[in-house]
Write a protein that holds these residues in place. Structure first.
Motif, mmCIF file in Angstrom:
data_model
loop_
_atom_site.group_PDB
_atom_site.id
_atom_site.type_symbol
_atom_site.label_atom_id
_atom_site.label_comp_id
_atom_site.label_asym_id
_atom_site.label_seq_id
_atom_site.Cartn_x
_atom_site.Cartn_y
_atom_site.Cartn_z
ATOM 1 N N LYS A 186 -2.599 18.300 7.715
ATOM 2 C CA LYS A 186 -2.204 18.840 6.407
ATOM 3 C C LYS A 186 -2.015 17.686 5.428
ATOM 4 O O LYS A 186 -1.377 16.688 5.766
ATOM 5 C CB LYS A 186 -0.913 19.659 6.544
ATOM 6 C CG LYS A 186 -0.421 20.239 5.230
ATOM 7 C CD LYS A 186 0.749 19.469 4.683
ATOM 8 C CE LYS A 186 1.132 19.857 3.279
ATOM 9 N NZ LYS A 186 2.291 19.110 2.793
ATOM 10 N N GLY A 193 0.437 17.264 -1.842
ATOM 11 C CA GLY A 193 -0.016 17.187 -3.226
ATOM 12 C C GLY A 193 -0.362 15.782 -3.706
ATOM 13 O O GLY A 193 -1.404 15.570 -4.343
ATOM 14 N N TYR A 196 0.295 14.838 6.672
ATOM 15 C CA TYR A 196 0.117 13.583 5.935
ATOM 16 C C TYR A 196 0.707 13.716 4.539
ATOM 17 O O TYR A 196 0.403 14.651 3.799
ATOM 18 C CB TYR A 196 -1.363 13.211 5.862
ATOM 19 C CG TYR A 196 -1.889 12.771 7.198
ATOM 20 C CD1 TYR A 196 -1.491 11.542 7.743
ATOM 21 C CD2 TYR A 196 -2.725 13.586 7.943
ATOM 22 C CE1 TYR A 196 -1.937 11.139 8.988
ATOM 23 C CE2 TYR A 196 -3.188 13.183 9.186
ATOM 24 C CZ TYR A 196 -2.786 11.960 9.703
ATOM 25 O OH TYR A 196 -3.222 11.566 10.939
ATOM 26 N N THR A 197 1.569 12.745 4.200
ATOM 27 C CA THR A 197 2.294 12.830 2.939
ATOM 28 C C THR A 197 2.319 11.467 2.251
ATOM 29 O O THR A 197 1.468 10.619 2.528
ATOM 30 C CB THR A 197 3.701 13.426 3.228
ATOM 31 O OG1 THR A 197 4.409 13.526 2.008
ATOM 32 C CG2 THR A 197 4.497 12.617 4.236
ATOM 33 N N ASP A 198 3.296 11.255 1.355
ATOM 34 C CA ASP A 198 3.312 10.003 0.590
ATOM 35 C C ASP A 198 4.348 9.002 1.092
ATOM 36 O O ASP A 198 4.619 8.009 0.434
ATOM 37 C CB ASP A 198 3.506 10.305 -0.909
ATOM 38 C CG ASP A 198 4.742 11.150 -1.170
ATOM 39 O OD1 ASP A 198 5.524 11.392 -0.222
ATOM 40 O OD2 ASP A 198 4.932 11.582 -2.315
ATOM 41 N N VAL A 199 4.984 9.281 2.236
ATOM 42 C CA VAL A 199 5.860 8.297 2.902
ATOM 43 C C VAL A 199 5.405 8.225 4.359
ATOM 44 O O VAL A 199 4.792 9.171 4.852
ATOM 45 C CB VAL A 199 7.357 8.686 2.828
ATOM 46 C CG1 VAL A 199 7.919 8.482 1.441
ATOM 47 C CG2 VAL A 199 7.579 10.115 3.292
ATOM 48 N N GLY A 208 6.595 8.653 7.237
ATOM 49 C CA GLY A 208 7.327 9.325 8.314
ATOM 50 C C GLY A 208 8.690 9.807 7.868
ATOM 51 O O GLY A 208 9.062 9.681 6.693
ATOM 52 N N HIS A 217 12.556 9.486 7.642
ATOM 53 C CA HIS A 217 13.478 8.352 7.597
ATOM 54 C C HIS A 217 14.924 8.825 7.767
ATOM 55 O O HIS A 217 15.211 10.026 7.669
ATOM 56 C CB HIS A 217 13.340 7.607 6.258
ATOM 57 C CG HIS A 217 12.072 6.815 6.143
ATOM 58 N ND1 HIS A 217 10.828 7.411 6.190
ATOM 59 C CD2 HIS A 217 11.857 5.480 5.991
ATOM 60 C CE1 HIS A 217 9.893 6.467 6.073
ATOM 61 N NE2 HIS A 217 10.496 5.295 5.953
ATOM 62 N N ALA A 243 17.166 8.571 5.716
ATOM 63 C CA ALA A 243 17.523 9.229 4.443
ATOM 64 C C ALA A 243 16.276 9.136 3.569
ATOM 65 O O ALA A 243 15.320 8.438 3.935
ATOM 66 C CB ALA A 243 18.701 8.519 3.782
ATOM 67 N N ASP A 244 16.287 9.818 2.442
ATOM 68 C CA ASP A 244 15.120 9.790 1.555
ATOM 69 C C ASP A 244 14.808 8.339 1.164
ATOM 70 O O ASP A 244 15.597 7.689 0.468
ATOM 71 C CB ASP A 244 15.436 10.624 0.297
ATOM 72 C CG ASP A 244 14.227 10.743 -0.619
ATOM 73 O OD1 ASP A 244 13.247 9.991 -0.432
ATOM 74 O OD2 ASP A 244 14.272 11.599 -1.526
ATOM 75 N N PRO A 245 13.656 7.800 1.602
ATOM 76 C CA PRO A 245 13.367 6.381 1.327
ATOM 77 C C PRO A 245 13.207 6.070 -0.155
ATOM 78 O O PRO A 245 13.305 4.913 -0.554
ATOM 79 C CB PRO A 245 12.063 6.126 2.093
ATOM 80 C CG PRO A 245 11.475 7.469 2.349
ATOM 81 C CD PRO A 245 12.597 8.453 2.383
ATOM 82 N N LYS A 253 13.053 17.113 2.146
ATOM 83 C CA LYS A 253 11.902 17.996 1.961
ATOM 84 C C LYS A 253 10.598 17.444 2.525
ATOM 85 O O LYS A 253 9.536 18.005 2.282
ATOM 86 C CB LYS A 253 11.748 18.343 0.479
ATOM 87 C CG LYS A 253 11.366 17.162 -0.367
ATOM 88 C CD LYS A 253 10.934 17.601 -1.743
ATOM 89 C CE LYS A 253 10.504 16.389 -2.533
ATOM 90 N NZ LYS A 253 9.835 16.683 -3.751
ATOM 91 N N VAL A 254 10.693 16.371 3.297
ATOM 92 C CA VAL A 254 9.478 15.781 3.856
ATOM 93 C C VAL A 254 8.709 16.772 4.742
ATOM 94 O O VAL A 254 7.484 16.717 4.830
ATOM 95 C CB VAL A 254 9.814 14.438 4.573
ATOM 96 C CG1 VAL A 254 10.783 14.631 5.722
ATOM 97 C CG2 VAL A 254 8.574 13.722 5.038
#
Ligand code: ADP
Ligand code: ASP
Ligand code: MG
Length: 406
Positions: A7, A10, A172-175, A177, A179, A181-183, A209-210
């Motif tokens: 996946k 955006g 697959y996202t923009d970070v 993995g 973490h 806390a929110d990196p 929301k990752v």
């Protein structure tokens, strides 16, 4: 030959160059000999823009029309991705949620997947094609298009993985993995190599929301390992699965925050049977989900009832509750729309005293007032002023950092 579901979010498909990058990654997976099903989100901020457009046309868009409108975002990205793959010589076909057999109930904007009728997807895979499915959408028994709630493409991906018996669902996202806390807020947050479904579900439900919470729920239900990684690197990311060993079940595993909290307090409520039902039944009927509920100990048979809702539901909830408050002779009905919540989460906190005290002490040292507290066996949540949420996350991450080291 394994079957994998990938996946892409955006940010990963925001623009032609990024779509081509994603096409190259999918091609590499296909070259390994795997059968590949891909789920895509809408490009960049498309969904936000479409929502804004709808509200420019009307104050109250029809749920049915809004869902059809929003579903077009994922149609655009899925078709472009199929074109990009064909351009580099791979057989690919795009399918809408409906064509891919994603059957849902008819709760517009928050529909639930009832079943996946995956024959079409299987047929295309058997022809050797890469199947690109538009995420976040489905179709009702009446053939109306629905959407699954913000972030819902993750849920499409895991539901397809479960229905097809995939080996893994890769998000697959923009970070790179999950973490501690929110990196984006805490640069020193550490990436977790692995995390169990239970802890991930609490983190996601309470604001990280990752991954979409319902995707984690489905992953656990059907034992689908979910790998969360970056579409911009080759790092393996984080594996969400059921086999996390005891040694890595640290006490505090992560910190989540959520700025979408509003509070309603019905003050001076008669403390007698049926009162809570008389307030919460009509709210449920109006489709408003309630999060935290706290009832004070009563004094002289009078009590206060406080509960929280999403900010977007506050006006609707007040419309329902105000007349009820009047009819049960409550003194007043007050609201506060500027709240947020912070949570510390970890299975290792179970039956270990001292975590709550340390959390409250850390907040007090930063002069942060706690308005409400809720807990589960593996989570402690405080509801605080929205303006202090980010300070609170930073302070708590520092206070519990040692706990979070693997
Ligand atoms: P996508 O569009 O790929 O679905 P999202 O924006 O939905 O991406 O989710 C990724 C974002 O989640 C990251 O950019 C990050 O800011 C946020 N996030 C919040 N909490 C965490 C966490 N604990 N670990 C990693 N990312 C997190
Ligand atoms: N495009 C939808 C959203 O922005 C779904 C998703 O990205 O998962 O919420
Ligand atoms: Mg997302």
């Amino acid at each position: 030959m394994a079957l994998i579901v990938q996946k892409y979010g955006g940010t990963s498909v925001a623009g032609a160059e990024r779509i081509k990058n994603v096409a190259r990654r999918i091609a590499a997976a296909k070259d390994k000999g795997d059968r590949v099903v891909v789920v895509v989100s809408a490009m960049g901020d498309t969904t936000d823009e479409l929502i804004e457009l709808a509200y420019q046309v009307t104050e109250q868009p029809s749920g049915r029309e809004l869902d059809v409108l929003l579903s077009t975002g994922e149609i655009v990205s899925s078709t472009l991705l199929a074109m990009a793959l064909r351009d580099v010589g791979y057989e690919a076909i795009s399918l809408s949620g409906a064509q891919a057999g994603i059957r849902t109930d008819s709760a517009y904007s928050r529909a639930r997947i009832l079943k996946v009728e995956s024959q079409r997807v299987v047929k295309e895979l058997e022809k050797g094609k890469i199947v690109i499915v538009a995420g976040f959408q489905g179709i009702t028994g009446e053939m109306d298009i629905t959407t699954l709630g913000r972030g819902g493409s993750d849920t499409t991906a895991v539901a397809l993985a479960a229905s097809l018996g995939a080996e893994v669902c890769q998000i697959y996202t923009d970070v790179d993995g999950v973490h501690t806390a929110d990196p984006r807020l805490i640069p020193e947050a550490r990436r977790l190599d692995e995390i169990g479904y239970e802890e991930m579900l609490e983190l996601a439900t309470y604001g990280a929301k990752v991954v979409h919470p319902r995707a984690v729920e489905l992953g656990e239900l059907f034992s689908i390992p979910i790998q969360v990684a970056s579409s911009f690197s080759q790092n393996p990311g984080t594996l969400i699965h059921g086999g996390v060993s005891m040694e890595v079940r640290n006490k505090v595993r992560g910190i989540a925050y959520d700025l979408d909290v509003a509070k309603i307090t019905v003050v001076g409520v008669p403390d007698q049977p049926g009162i809570a039902a008389s307030i919460f039944q009509p709210l449920a009927k109006a489709g408003i989900s309630i999060d935290t509920i706290v009832q004070n100990a009563s004094i002289n048979k009078i009590t206060d009832l406080t509960f929280t809702v999403a900010k977007s539901d506050l006006a609707g909830a007040m419309r329902v509750v105000k007349p009820i408050a009047k009819s049960i002779r409550a003194r007043e009905c007050a609201s506060d729309a500027k709240l947020g919540k912070i949570s510390i989460i970890g299975t290792g906190m179970q039956n270990t005293p001292g975590f709550a005290a340390r959390m409250f002490d850390t907040l007090s040292q930063h002069n942060i007032n706690i308005q409400l507290i809720t807990t589960s066996e593996i989570r402690i949540t405080c509801i605080i002023d929205e303006a202090r949420v980010k300070d609170a996350v930073r302070a708590l991450h520092r206070a519990f950092e040692v706990e979070m080291e693997e």
